[in-house]
Design a protein around this motif. Sequence first.
Motif, mmCIF file in Angstrom:
data_model
loop_
_atom_site.group_PDB
_atom_site.id
_atom_site.type_symbol
_atom_site.label_atom_id
_atom_site.label_comp_id
_atom_site.label_asym_id
_atom_site.label_seq_id
_atom_site.Cartn_x
_atom_site.Cartn_y
_atom_site.Cartn_z
ATOM 1 N N PRO A 247 0.854 -1.190 0.000
ATOM 2 C CA PRO A 247 0.000 0.000 0.000
ATOM 3 C C PRO A 247 0.892 1.244 0.000
ATOM 4 N N GLU A 248 0.321 2.389 -0.300
ATOM 5 C CA GLU A 248 1.105 3.618 -0.273
ATOM 6 C C GLU A 248 1.709 3.826 1.111
ATOM 7 N N LEU A 249 3.049 3.877 1.147
ATOM 8 C CA LEU A 249 3.827 4.027 2.383
ATOM 9 C C LEU A 249 3.489 2.968 3.427
ATOM 10 N N CYS A 250 2.991 1.844 2.969
ATOM 11 C CA CYS A 250 2.834 0.647 3.821
ATOM 12 C C CYS A 250 1.853 0.831 4.977
ATOM 13 N N MET A 251 0.918 1.761 4.854
ATOM 14 C CA MET A 251 0.053 2.045 5.991
ATOM 15 C C MET A 251 -1.404 1.682 5.733
ATOM 16 N N TRP A 252 -1.639 0.540 5.093
ATOM 17 C CA TRP A 252 -3.025 0.070 4.971
ATOM 18 C C TRP A 252 -3.012 -1.421 4.713
#
Length: 526
Positions: free
Chosen positions: A175-180
């Motif tokens: 995910p975008e910047l690993c936050m989901w």
Amino acid sequence: MALSLVERLLGLLYAAVIDALLWLFCALSPRGPESNKRLPPVRDPLLLESATQLAQKIRRREVSSVEVVQAYIDRIQEVNPLINAMVQDRFSSALQEASQVDKLIEEESGGEEVLEDRLPLLGVPLSVKESFAVQGMAQTGGSVSKKGRVATVDAPVVALLKRAGAIPLGVTNVPELCMWIESHNHLYGMTKNPYGQDRIAGGSSGGEGSILGGACSVVGVGSDIGGSIRLPSFFCGIFGHKPTPGIVPNENQLPPTSGRQGELLSTGPMCRYAEDLLPMLKIMAGANVDKLSLNKKVDLKKLRFFTLPSCGDALFTNSVSEDLKQAQRKVVERLETDLGVKVEEVHFPELKHSYDMWFVCMGLPDHDGNLPTSFSTLLGEPGPPVWPLWELLKAVVGKSNHTMASILFGLLSKLMNPPLSALKIKEKLQQDFEELLGTDGVLLYPTFPRVAPKHHHALFKIYDLIYTAILNVLGLPVTQCPLGLNQDGLPLGVQVVAGKLQDHLTIATAQYLEKAFGGWRDPGAN
């Protein structure tokens, strides 16, 4: 502690609003041609061997590394167009390195034992989460603003695996910047679940979960700050281990931690076969390996087992589905029947505050008083911080470079103000878990309230993350274990938890559960 009437009414209102928002979002989202085409079945028997078995066969010259690497390249080229899991490959370099491995084995005079001790993964293919630095490969964290960013060195954990002989095939989506928990971004697109392309693969190590579940890799590297190894492993039917924090090096991955977030983050192995968890962890732990008892033989009959069926009355959180409850009950029954142990059901009322505990810990300043970098700042780097409300307006007309999940998480980060009293609850819960588990206790706990959701459906149900996130807060080692498929052909699973530094207990239990429930299943079979 039961929910009050007011809390129940709030929960019902929240559910109604969320369902309405979800319907509206899905209705307005652009839809491409949706395909639920079944993945092709695995035809090459090399793809059905564990990394441990492959390494042994390569050392014994029963198969060449080139043959193994080529088999995985062929599978990726066949399957990846359907699941979009690997976002950049290094096939040419991998084949060259495999050829060098085969030459090394031909010239080795010390025998198989020397190679096994020095290079335990010699010639075995590996996949790596794109947020980790792999020299010469993209490392963007799925952020459009970081497009073109190429790693010039290997992250320490990647270097350790390469030093052990593993050959990276490429990097996988996040995910975008690993936050989901859904691996989707505007740089690489959306990753799909190998067991149903209308389903999410999870996040943030979702590309890893998908590539492994689709039999396009045998072992991989993931990281976990709130469930990012365990959720993709659960949704994609594989094994994933979140080690005790501080054991495996976390350096050189995106986004960098700040404040005290490093206390929540663990880098660990994701594997199709349980027997690979232990050798992978031994390598990845590097100089810290002696802090764990990974060579200690585990007698499961001498362990104390517990089962925790749910987080209790946590507000805004879905109840655990019946198929997952039944799967966990079957584990209890098998343990009691096969091992002659008594599995005790336990409950912790404090778990209803799990999300508050995680969010407070994510925002704690470091020991010098420095607050963690805001998510809006991370989204904007290398430029100025992002304004989530402005990006939300741009997203409505399709002009934002950020995903809706990132925008909403940015808004939530600004609006959330969980009570600091959650830290006192955390301290009590940690003490309770330490007393319960000790050095010989193992706990079964659901990974998520449902099997893999459909795309976008997790967007407004962030509180369901508490089943994994609380174990980051408590700093405990956890192994996610597959338990077969439900009636819709989607993976079931359970978390196996132990006390700090007792990683060998959860891995030994995972090896037992693989034998009892069959482990990974070919998503293309029947």
